[in-house]
Scaffold this motif. Structure first.
Motif, PDB file in Angstrom:
ATOM      1  N   SER A  21      -2.962   4.982   0.211  1.00  0.00           N
ATOM      2  CA  SER A  21      -4.078   4.144   0.534  1.00  0.00           C
ATOM      3  C   SER A  21      -4.893   5.145   1.658  1.00  0.00           C
ATOM      4  O   SER A  21      -4.283   5.351   2.531  1.00  0.00           O
ATOM      5  CB  SER A  21      -4.115   2.820   0.887  1.00  0.00           C
ATOM      6  OG  SER A  21      -5.105   2.231   1.157  1.00  0.00           O
ATOM      7  N   ALA A  25      -7.936  -1.348   3.172  1.00  0.00           N
ATOM      8  CA  ALA A  25      -7.339  -2.521   3.482  1.00  0.00           C
ATOM      9  C   ALA A  25      -7.805  -3.708   2.600  1.00  0.00           C
ATOM     10  O   ALA A  25      -6.966  -4.627   2.409  1.00  0.00           O
ATOM     11  CB  ALA A  25      -7.734  -2.843   4.924  1.00  0.00           C
ATOM     12  N   ASP A  26      -8.920  -3.789   2.090  1.00  0.00           N
ATOM     13  CA  ASP A  26      -9.619  -4.816   1.473  1.00  0.00           C
ATOM     14  C   ASP A  26      -9.078  -4.666   0.037  1.00  0.00           C
ATOM     15  O   ASP A  26      -9.171  -5.994  -0.564  1.00  0.00           O
ATOM     16  CB  ASP A  26     -10.935  -4.904   1.504  1.00  0.00           C
ATOM     17  CG  ASP A  26     -11.709  -4.959   3.023  1.00  0.00           C
ATOM     18  OD1 ASP A  26     -10.927  -5.621   3.800  1.00  0.00           O
ATOM     19  OD2 ASP A  26     -12.619  -4.509   3.172  1.00  0.00           O
ATOM     20  N   LEU A  28      -5.763  -3.979  -0.806  1.00  0.00           N
ATOM     21  CA  LEU A  28      -4.171  -3.887  -0.910  1.00  0.00           C
ATOM     22  C   LEU A  28      -3.748  -5.226  -1.436  1.00  0.00           C
ATOM     23  O   LEU A  28      -2.653  -5.049  -2.266  1.00  0.00           O
ATOM     24  CB  LEU A  28      -3.891  -3.725   0.496  1.00  0.00           C
ATOM     25  CG  LEU A  28      -3.926  -1.987   0.898  1.00  0.00           C
ATOM     26  CD1 LEU A  28      -3.518  -2.018   2.358  1.00  0.00           C
ATOM     27  CD2 LEU A  28      -3.473  -0.930   0.035  1.00  0.00           C
ATOM     28  N   GLU A  29      -4.132  -6.248  -1.022  1.00  0.00           N
ATOM     29  CA  GLU A  29      -3.189  -7.529  -1.411  1.00  0.00           C
ATOM     30  C   GLU A  29      -3.234  -7.897  -2.685  1.00  0.00           C
ATOM     31  O   GLU A  29      -2.032  -8.150  -3.426  1.00  0.00           O
ATOM     32  CB  GLU A  29      -3.892  -8.808  -0.803  1.00  0.00           C
ATOM     33  CG  GLU A  29      -3.938  -8.645   0.641  1.00  0.00           C
ATOM     34  CD  GLU A  29      -2.363  -8.974   1.272  1.00  0.00           C
ATOM     35  OE1 GLU A  29      -1.675  -9.390   0.474  1.00  0.00           O
ATOM     36  OE2 GLU A  29      -1.984  -8.284   2.250  1.00  0.00           O
ATOM     37  N   ASP A  51      -0.098   5.746   4.211  1.00  0.00           N
ATOM     38  CA  ASP A  51      -1.185   5.369   5.086  1.00  0.00           C
ATOM     39  C   ASP A  51      -2.015   6.795   5.058  1.00  0.00           C
ATOM     40  O   ASP A  51      -1.418   7.865   5.964  1.00  0.00           O
ATOM     41  CB  ASP A  51      -1.125   4.800   6.363  1.00  0.00           C
ATOM     42  CG  ASP A  51      -2.559   4.616   7.039  1.00  0.00           C
ATOM     43  OD1 ASP A  51      -3.529   4.933   6.407  1.00  0.00           O
ATOM     44  OD2 ASP A  51      -2.587   3.961   8.014  1.00  0.00           O
ATOM     45  N   SER A  58      -5.520  -0.905   7.404  1.00  0.00           N
ATOM     46  CA  SER A  58      -4.428  -0.838   6.318  1.00  0.00           C
ATOM     47  C   SER A  58      -3.145  -0.718   6.834  1.00  0.00           C
ATOM     48  O   SER A  58      -2.329  -1.593   6.363  1.00  0.00           O
ATOM     49  CB  SER A  58      -4.828   0.633   5.714  1.00  0.00           C
ATOM     50  OG  SER A  58      -5.927   0.524   5.064  1.00  0.00           O
ATOM     51  N   ARG A  59      -2.782  -0.466   8.328  1.00  0.00           N
ATOM     52  CA  ARG A  59      -1.676  -0.442   8.578  1.00  0.00           C
ATOM     53  C   ARG A  59      -1.036  -1.895   8.754  1.00  0.00           C
ATOM     54  O   ARG A  59       0.350  -2.063   8.455  1.00  0.00           O
ATOM     55  CB  ARG A  59      -1.446   0.389  10.135  1.00  0.00           C
ATOM     56  CG  ARG A  59      -0.047   0.468  10.524  1.00  0.00           C
ATOM     57  CD  ARG A  59       0.639   1.100   9.834  1.00  0.00           C
ATOM     58  NE  ARG A  59       2.104   1.213  10.569  1.00  0.00           N
ATOM     59  CZ  ARG A  59       3.134   2.303  10.518  1.00  0.00           C
ATOM     60  NH1 ARG A  59       2.834   3.514   9.980  1.00  0.00           N
ATOM     61  NH2 ARG A  59       4.220   2.068  10.969  1.00  0.00           N
ATOM     62  N   ARG A  61      -1.951  -4.450   7.337  1.00  0.00           N
ATOM     63  CA  ARG A  61      -1.598  -4.992   5.785  1.00  0.00           C
ATOM     64  C   ARG A  61      -0.212  -4.646   5.216  1.00  0.00           C
ATOM     65  O   ARG A  61       0.395  -5.305   4.889  1.00  0.00           O
ATOM     66  CB  ARG A  61      -2.834  -4.596   4.817  1.00  0.00           C
ATOM     67  CG  ARG A  61      -4.210  -5.225   5.280  1.00  0.00           C
ATOM     68  CD  ARG A  61      -3.991  -6.758   5.074  1.00  0.00           C
ATOM     69  NE  ARG A  61      -5.716  -7.351   5.552  1.00  0.00           N
ATOM     70  CZ  ARG A  61      -6.789  -7.449   4.705  1.00  0.00           C
ATOM     71  NH1 ARG A  61      -6.211  -7.143   3.409  1.00  0.00           N
ATOM     72  NH2 ARG A  61      -7.761  -8.082   5.242  1.00  0.00           N
ATOM     73  N   ALA A  64       2.330  -6.339   7.182  1.00  0.00           N
ATOM     74  CA  ALA A  64       2.550  -7.832   6.831  1.00  0.00           C
ATOM     75  C   ALA A  64       3.385  -7.860   5.410  1.00  0.00           C
ATOM     76  O   ALA A  64       3.899  -8.812   5.091  1.00  0.00           O
ATOM     77  CB  ALA A  64       1.525  -8.481   6.847  1.00  0.00           C
ATOM     78  N   TYR A  65       3.083  -6.913   4.403  1.00  0.00           N
ATOM     79  CA  TYR A  65       3.661  -7.080   3.060  1.00  0.00           C
ATOM     80  C   TYR A  65       5.191  -6.729   3.414  1.00  0.00           C
ATOM     81  O   TYR A  65       5.937  -7.220   2.530  1.00  0.00           O
ATOM     82  CB  TYR A  65       2.873  -6.025   2.261  1.00  0.00           C
ATOM     83  CG  TYR A  65       3.727  -5.705   1.125  1.00  0.00           C
ATOM     84  CD1 TYR A  65       4.218  -6.751   0.284  1.00  0.00           C
ATOM     85  CD2 TYR A  65       3.990  -4.636   0.477  1.00  0.00           C
ATOM     86  CE1 TYR A  65       4.730  -6.692  -1.211  1.00  0.00           C
ATOM     87  CE2 TYR A  65       4.492  -4.228  -0.694  1.00  0.00           C
ATOM     88  CZ  TYR A  65       5.141  -5.030  -1.500  1.00  0.00           C
ATOM     89  OH  TYR A  65       5.577  -5.142  -2.690  1.00  0.00           O
ATOM     90  N   ASP A 104      -4.289   2.080  -4.365  1.00  0.00           N
ATOM     91  CA  ASP A 104      -4.637   0.853  -4.051  1.00  0.00           C
ATOM     92  C   ASP A 104      -5.572  -0.108  -4.574  1.00  0.00           C
ATOM     93  O   ASP A 104      -5.550  -1.008  -4.290  1.00  0.00           O
ATOM     94  CB  ASP A 104      -5.174   1.008  -2.404  1.00  0.00           C
ATOM     95  CG  ASP A 104      -6.183   1.999  -2.330  1.00  0.00           C
ATOM     96  OD1 ASP A 104      -7.092   2.059  -3.343  1.00  0.00           O
ATOM     97  OD2 ASP A 104      -6.642   2.301  -1.114  1.00  0.00           O
TER      98      ASP A 104
END
Length: 322
Positions: A21, A25-26, A28-29, A51, A58-59, A61, A64-65, A104
């Motif tokens: 990615s 960031a927006d 990725l979920e 990344d 992004s990092r 996110r 967190a995953y 992504d």
């Protein structure tokens, strides 16, 4: 040349999903959620997140995953953008026997890995390939990274692929392909001057004797965001023409004269002639860049073509139907 093909396993062997990615960031979920839905109950699947020199969140996110995922998640960071370079970082960090590549803005269908297991059980040997790519919602331009299949097809080893026959939004390779044919060309890919790292890798793998498949029903949903008829969609489609011309020039620069058939398509009408002009422009830009930086085409060499006639891809689909 590849070793003889082993018998297909009864279940999915170890596998790695590699997601690269850049400033995504927006997006990725949904991609993370689709990986977990498709890989539920399959602990042999690990994930590598790369990344590609992002400048957004992004990092965070990624981390967190990683912290919540029920599987091994590794994170790598590229100092410079470029999808070929990022994918190679993912390959080096992967643990799996099979390596799957997801963008992504892509989402696996929930039955993705179950269908892959069924493909293995069919017993037809293959070493790399891809599947279908559908727009994630109505209104997205179907010309952008869309691939719908009427049947599963197996390509001849040695074939030079037409751009689009396999696409980077839905790709997988057995690890031995990279061990023999080399990694993605690090000078190619989105974020660099020429974005055809996917088809280049596939043609090079085929040139080394590996067999490809494109599988009906093995689906990724693509949320690329370009609405039908929008200026963004038109720019993307035009960029495909430039990239297609650069790819053809790359094959010829590497001595793959069996790729000449890819130039033989007869453009029809004003739109077809405009596409041909953009292809020629893309080829000229590639040759100019390669003259200044020969590493663009020397980075991942091809074996010599032994039989161009056998390698040629038929215009009607270039594969063997199931």
């Amino acid at each position: 040349m590849p070793d003889p093909k082993p018998r297909p396993p009864a279940e999915l062997p170890s596998a790695t999903v590699i997601l690269c990615s850049r400033n995504g960031a927006d997006r990725l979920e949904p991609a993370f959620a689709s990986i977990e839905a498709a890989a539920e109950g399959l602990p042999q699947i690990d994930v590598v997140l790369v990344d590609s020199a992002s400048e957004d969140g992004s990092r965070a996110r990624f981390e967190a995953y990683r912290d919540r995922a029920p599987r091994r998640v590794a994170i790598r960071a590229a100092e410079r953008p470029g999808l070929g370079r990022a994918r190679n970082l993912g390959i080096r960090a992967a643990l799996g026997e099979w390596l799957f590549f997801l963008d992504d803005d892509g989402r696996y269908a929930p039955d993705y890995f179950a269908r892959f297991v069924r493909l293995l059980r069919r017993g037809e040997p293959f070493d790399f390939g891809g599947g279908e790519i559908w727009p994630a919602e109505e209104g997205l331009d179907p010309r952008v990274a869309t691939l719908r299949l009427r049947r599963t097809e197996y390509a001849r080893p040695g074939a030079m692929f037409a751009a689009g026959w396999l696409q980077g939004a839905n790709l997988f390779f057995h690890r031995r392909v990279f061990e023999v044919a080399g990694p993605f060309n690090p000078h190619l890919g989105a974020g660099g001057p020429f974005a055809f790292e996917d088809v280049e890798m596939c043609s090079r793998a085929s040139a080394h004797g590996f067999q490809a498949v494109r599988a009906r029903g093995l689906t990724v949903l693509h949320d690329h965001g370009r609405r039908a008829g929008s200026e963004a969609a038109e720019r993307t489609v035009e960029s495909y023409d430039l990239g297609r011309g650069a790819y053809k020039a790359h094959l010829l620069a590497n001595g793959r004269l069996d790729g000449l058939h890819l130039f033989a398509q007869d453009p029809k009408g004003p739109k077809g002639r405009a596409r041909r002009r953009r292809e020629l422009l893309g080829a000229a830009r590639y040759l100019e860049a390669a003259a200044d930086a020969p590493e663009i085409y020397r980075a991942t060499p091809y074996p010599p073509a032994e039989d161009a006639e056998q390698s040629a891809i038929r215009k009607d689909g270039c594969g063997f139907p199931d």
